[in-house]
Motif scaffolding. Structure first.
Motif, short mmCIF file in Angstrom:
data_model
loop_
_atom_site.label_atom_id
_atom_site.label_comp_id
_atom_site.label_asym_id
_atom_site.label_seq_id
_atom_site.Cartn_x
_atom_site.Cartn_y
_atom_site.Cartn_z
N TRP A 329 0.84 -1.19 0.00
CA TRP A 329 0.00 0.00 0.00
C TRP A 329 0.88 1.25 0.00
O TRP A 329 0.67 2.17 -0.79
CB TRP A 329 -0.90 -0.04 1.23
N ALA A 332 2.55 1.63 -3.31
CA ALA A 332 1.60 2.05 -4.35
C ALA A 332 1.29 3.53 -4.23
O ALA A 332 1.20 4.25 -5.22
CB ALA A 332 0.31 1.23 -4.25
N LEU A 683 -5.21 0.60 -4.96
CA LEU A 683 -4.92 0.47 -3.54
C LEU A 683 -5.65 -0.71 -2.91
O LEU A 683 -5.16 -1.33 -1.97
CB LEU A 683 -5.30 1.75 -2.80
N MET A 687 -3.86 -3.40 -0.57
CA MET A 687 -4.25 -3.61 0.81
C MET A 687 -4.62 -5.06 1.06
O MET A 687 -4.26 -5.66 2.06
CB MET A 687 -5.45 -2.68 1.10
#
Lengths: 790, 790
Positions: A329, A332, A683, A687
């Motif tokens: 995450w 990214a 995302l 995640m």
């Protein structure tokens, strides 16, 4: 104009060529001595090793089983056996998606060919204008099957327009389906991938220089301040270009040493000598082994010094870093946002895979990048547009009337009907092909100058340059200069409505040229691809002069990889030809179909048995393929529009105007809908993987995992290399023992699918092996990654 | 062809017009009764209230101080007094940056004019070809000063080309400087801004429907999963379009009620009556006040029901939400990354300011957006290219020979030399202007259909459409159809090299037309802008019929705002004209200079005293301005290239080819260097502000601060409105007492700078006032935000 007979001769030549290549391949591949040329992939994945020593001498080199010779074409069904899922785990996503392009070609053109042949040929033939005009125009038989044969103002053009609509919708439908499949394959692959360093890493370029602080210091400070919860560590990048040169020189010396040591072993009575001068060509005779040993020792010392220099000298740290985060995450987020107020500093982007990094380009500053891009785009423009002149010249020679005028003494030879057919059928395509041979290398150098930092990106950029080149020079160039080189100038001074007319009118007359081109470049070219003549010769030469140990033999093996910069544009050109001629001269379509089917088989075989991809871009080239097929549709629509407007089909032509608009809208929609899957990393996905991993391995030491992942490859010292190789070798041996079902060499079939059942394990192993291979062929590696010639 | 004399007449007319507007303005603005028309901004900021009651009756309406009349032009120096810094805090960043465009125009054109006039006019005049050709060609005196007067093949063209280079470099230099100043102003402004809801908020569109979950539920779930450390809360959006209609209808009824109540107060002896039928035109006579009171009561009930419906019915919750984060960093991350695997779902973007949201467009799904964009771009294309026909028709009428042919009975009138000059000088520009008057409204509707969700974005898109329109119709249209409408068709069939030639050749002959255009549209138009005739009339009408209380008077005041969709393209057109004619007909430049200087003064005055911006985009329009000035340079270079190639200046023309390439490269560089400052929000900045705020106010309850910030405006009930108004009013009164140095009405000067010393405070107050104003004029507000007509 070439007649049907010319085409027949050309087809015969090419078919004979292709078949003889195939026969040669069929013969050579089953000889154990060539095993590493035709099945290197299996050696790399570890399911095959060298022929065991317990056989007799001859059978180690020649296959003596007569039954095998009877089934020499059985590679074809074998190539089809492996499922797509297995190909993904065996050869990677890029290869699997690459094969889908050929399949897409078949899916598009099989129905299109059937419909076009069944409907258009009767429509065109029966309207027979050309037979009436025969005295004025020299037309080939093929033209009678094409749209040229339809009377001007005929209402039959409604059929052609209707089919253009039908084909466009059909292609759009397939493209949409394919894009969504490829996008979801990519997503699934990324989601199922095991932990990889590039998922956690971002490359940061243009780190600003702040006085009193080292680059490392300011990187640390910046990311600790702005990503406090996610920043983990970073890896500085050293400017080690000089050291890399030493590495390459050392490799070369080592090769020579190996060569002489081998020579000495074989003839222990005579110590080999060499000469001290340039390339061993003149100077005193000296003992070769001692000479090279001394040279290597000297070089090793200099390398040690240089290495110290690089590490200690703060000036050799480039303003670039690989920054790692403690979660996907975090990475990214950092890769996809702007970091600094000044958009030319702290440029972040996804880090390429470690083996995909093109190290030399990491240090280019922002301003220089802008200038480089400008300069290169101007040069590409010049290259694309002025390369035309020599090609046009050669082709005007291949135009026999022109040739006779230039060299009248050749007339008696040319007038012989067989040679005439040969020249007309074969030469233009061949001339073009030779010109195109050196081009990809030039374009690759250009892309490197442009400053991309990943090999995959470089290859994609080269492919796109090559496509423009093919479009202008092969497609447009052949259509316009082929008929008359003089048209070129007038063409530049034509209006926007006139250009499609000019090209559109010449299109049907060029069908024969393109049919020959497809046969020479497509059929014979693909057959040559499977034979791997160059790799075969080089492997045997190396085997003869350099190979001492198993490891050397591994090293001598050159599996190659799908040559994206060349194959993608070529493919796209065939799509263009097929789409443009579908309505105009449908007789060209079967030739394209044969190409797609044959190429699909060959590449499937090669991907399964030969190629070893350098990197994994997870189909990042797909958006280009998609948008170029759409461009082909637009070109075909515009040219048909131009062609019809010269046919005075005033009542039907306006119907076509809507089609380009619809096609463009479709393109726009697809771009918005699917392209983000290839450019961004959502995302949600990041995640999900983070959470799953944390649940699975709560005590993972990510920092240790990421440490040194992006260490400049030359700092992996030779000792470490050796060590690692041994470890991997051991593993490989173990694995081999466990895979007792591995196919024996005499069987020579591709392995059965159950090898790929334990996917993640195998994938990890393949990865380890890829690294091993990389270390071992480090000479290739450096040359590739630094652009030096060896 | 218009002669210098025609231009003189036209200039005289326009100057007289402009001066009379200015005189009228100077007279009207110092009358206390007009104070709210010419100085509304000061009422909104609270530093002025209505004329105090202690004066005599006359002096409340007329200014009787004779000294004031002597200094009636003193608004000009006053407009220049306020510093840029004060303008930013007084009127916002958009206004300040808008003024910089005019300043940029002056900076560019003052030196260009001097150089062009001093160098080119002598060069052009002395080569005098046109005087030799006079018998063949009808040329105007202006043409003798232009490039047309230079002999073909003359080496003097080197001077023109040299100056084109010089001007290009000069403009690029200024553009670069200006872009970097504006970008850093924007950055500074954003960095110094106090806490604002939009900094923490992201708008999420296309929330997917998941069965068994409400929209709110899935938004909560999604963001808690994917932004666990940053997600704070969200605000659902209701589809309240029908309720908004009721609000507007209630406002209208309230206005009538007020009108009749006022009437009754003034004449208490007679209760006003109305008729029951449509618009009170027929039907029975009834008591007006009772009728409207009943109507309002009835509507209130229906509104209450509707409101319940909206809140309770889950179908009225749109798949859109305003999601708030606990830090600017979290919001910046969410706004700038892709959330979901499917790029058409969970689309995130920065939330516009609450007052900038265009609520009706929030619910448009992704697919519909694609279709809408296609449809609208086709319509814009059609509008741009087919609007040309009526304009060309009117202009061919304004071409006197054509007019005489159409209406021969007019000949005696037309032949009078004064009227002839008038018609030739004035009509073409006026005809164009009238056509252009209704256009922005049409384009705004188109932009709304396209589906943008912020008013500022809508205005920018409208401006860009309007620019294309002006470019094709005003600039190209006037050049081509003006000389001969028949050229249009042949123009479409010309080659790419021919088009610049055709236009380039006509360019010098059109200088007179554009000079008149500049005077009519620029000079007189700007003078009309300052007079605000429409606002003046409407204010006094409202004052007469509706105003009862102070609050009504506030409401009747219409400060307006800078009309970006119209002024920006106009400005860009003047840049285009100046840049194109700088080398060709430099005599046009002084007219442009006067325009820029005059417009700068007027807009500075208006921004200080009148306009009240609806939103703050912090100069988001600048990249458009920049790139369109660059486009102007490219157009000018191409046209000069075309013009020179018809002048057979073969030895000098090729020099020009490099210039467009350099200009494009410059554009690309600027785009990369500066545009991210306008499109993205760097994480570094976000983090810095977060950290500073946390240090300052560690116990801030952000959730309470953000709650209801993005509540749909109609749910702020009327009671709440009243309450808030009172509070704000009290504050304003207090503030007024503290600012005793506030300028008295008789002085009529802009307030001294010390009002702006305590910047943040004042800014916050201004903000509060802006909201207050918004609530009060809610009718305007809804009409604006929903696109309904009142």
């Amino acid at each position: 104009m070439a007649t049907l007979q010319d085409i027949g001769v050309s087809a015969a030549i090419n078919i004979v060529g292709a078949v003889s290549f195939l026969l040669a391949f069929a013969f050579l591949r089953i000889q154990p001595v060539n095993d590493r040329v035709y099945f290197p992939k299996w050696y790399i994945t570890g399911s095959r090793t060298s022929p065991s020593r317990n056989r007799n001498f001859v059978s180690r080199f020649l296959n003596l089983n007569p039954l095998i010779y009877l089934t020499f074409l059985n590679w074809m069904p074998q190539a089809l056996k492996m499922s797509e899922h297995d190909i993904v785990s065996h050869a990677g996503m890029d290869s699997a998606i690459f094969l889908r392009i050929y399949l897409l070609g078949l899916k598009i053109f099989v129905p299109v060919t059937l419909v076009a042949l069944l409907i258009l040929i009767p429509v065109n033939v029966s309207d027979g204008t050309l037979s009436f005009l025969k005295r004025d125009l020299v037309v080939s038989d093929i033209d009678k099957l094409s749209i040229s044969n339809v009377r001007p103002q005929s209402s039959r053009f409604f059929i052609h327009i209707g089919l253009e609509y039908l084909f466009t919708f059909w292609i759009c439908y397939l493209l949409y389906k394919e894009y969504s499949i490829v996008a979801s394959m990519r997503m699934r692959f990324l989601a199922s991938q095991r932990r990889r360093v590039e998922q956690f890493t971002v490359v940061v370029r243009n780190v600003p220089h702040s006085s009193g602080k080292s680059v490392s210091g300011s990187v640390d400070h910046f990311f600790q301040a702005n990503h406090p919860e996610h920043y983990l560590s970073h890896q500085a990048v050293y400017n080690a270009n000089r050291y890399a040169k030493y590495v390459i020189r050392r490799e070369r010396l080592q090769n020579w040493l190996d060569y002489y040591q081998l020579k000495y072993e074989r003839h222990p009575d005579k110590r080999p000598t060499t000469k001290r001068g340039l390339c061993g060509l003149w100077g005193d005779h000296i003992d070769a082994i001692e000479y090279y040993q001394a040279q290597i020792k000297y070089l090793d010392k200099r390398m040690a010094v240089e290495r110290e220099n690089v590490i200690k000298d703060s000036r050799s740290i480039l303003p670039v870093a690989f920054v790692s985060f403690n979660s996907r995450w975090g990475a990214a987020v950092c890769a996809q946002t702007q970091q600094s107020k000044n958009p030319t500093l702290w440029l972040t982007d996804w880090a390429p895979e470690p083996r995909d990094v093109y190290w030399s380009n990491l240090a280019i500053p922002f301003f220089s990048l802008t200038v480089r891009k400008l300069v290169i785009s101007l040069s590409v423009f010049a290259l694309v547009f002025f390369y035309m002149i020599p090609i046009a010249f050669v082709q005007s020679l291949a135009n026999l009337e022109g040739l006779e005028r230039v060299a009248p003494f050749l007339r008696p030879v040319i007038e012989m009907s067989f040679i005439k057919s040969f020249l007309q059928g074969f030469l233009p395509g061949l001339a073009l092909k030779i010109f195109l041979y050196i081009l990809p290398a030039v374009l690759m150098v250009m892309s490197k100058i442009e400053g991309y930092i990943a090999l995959s990106m470089l290859e994609r950029r080269t492919a796109s340059k090559y496509y423009y080149f093919m479009l202008v020079n092969v497609f447009l160039g052949s259509i316009i200069t082929g008929t008359a080189f003089q048209q070129l100038h007038s063409f530049l001074h034509q209006s926007a409505t006139q250009i499609p007319k000019t090209i559109g009118v010449s299109i049907p007359t060029k069908a024969t040229f393109f049919i020959t081109y497809i046969m020479v470049d497509g059929w014979a070219g693909i057959a040559a691809e499977i034979l791997r003549l160059k790799a075969l010769v080089i492997y045997h030469l190396k085997n003869m002069f350099l190979v001492k140990t198993e490891r050397d033999r591994e090293k001598a093996m050159d599996p190659g990889s799908v040559d994206f910069p060349e194959t993608l544009p070529t493919l796209q050109l065939y799509f263009l030809l097929g789409i443009v001629y579908a309505v105009v001269t449908p007789i060209l379509l079967p030739f394209i179909l044969v190409f797609f089917a044959f190429a699909f088989l060959v590449y499937r075989h090669q991907i399964i048995n030969v190629y070893n991809q350098q990197y994994e871009s997870v189909g990042a080239f797909w958006p280009h393929v998609h948008s170029r097929i759409i461009a082909s549709m637009l070109i075909s629509q515009l040219l048909l529009l131009g062609l019809l407007s010269t046919k005075e089909a005033a009542n039907s032509t306006p119907l076509l105007v809507v089609l380009p608009v619809l096609t463009l809208a479709f393109h726009k929609y697809c771009k918005n809908r699917f392209e983000p899957a290839f450019r961004k990393y959502p995302l949600e996905e990041a995640m999900k993987k983070d959470v799953a991993e944390r649940a699975e391995e709560p005590n993972l030491n990510l920092k240790a995992y990421l440490a040194d992942a992006y260490l400049h490859p030359i700092f992996r010292s030779f000792e470490a290399e050796e060590e690692e190789t041994i470890i991997v070798q051991e593993k490989a041996d173990k694995q081999e023992q466990s895979h007792e079902a591995s196919p024996s060499e005499s069987e020579l079939s591709s392995p059965s699918p159950e090898h790929h059942a334990e996917e993640p394990e195998l994938q990890a192993q393949a990865h380890a092996h890829a690294y091993q291979y990389e270390f071992e062929s480090s000479q290739h590696y450096y040359a590739y990654h630094y652009g030096y010639d060896q």
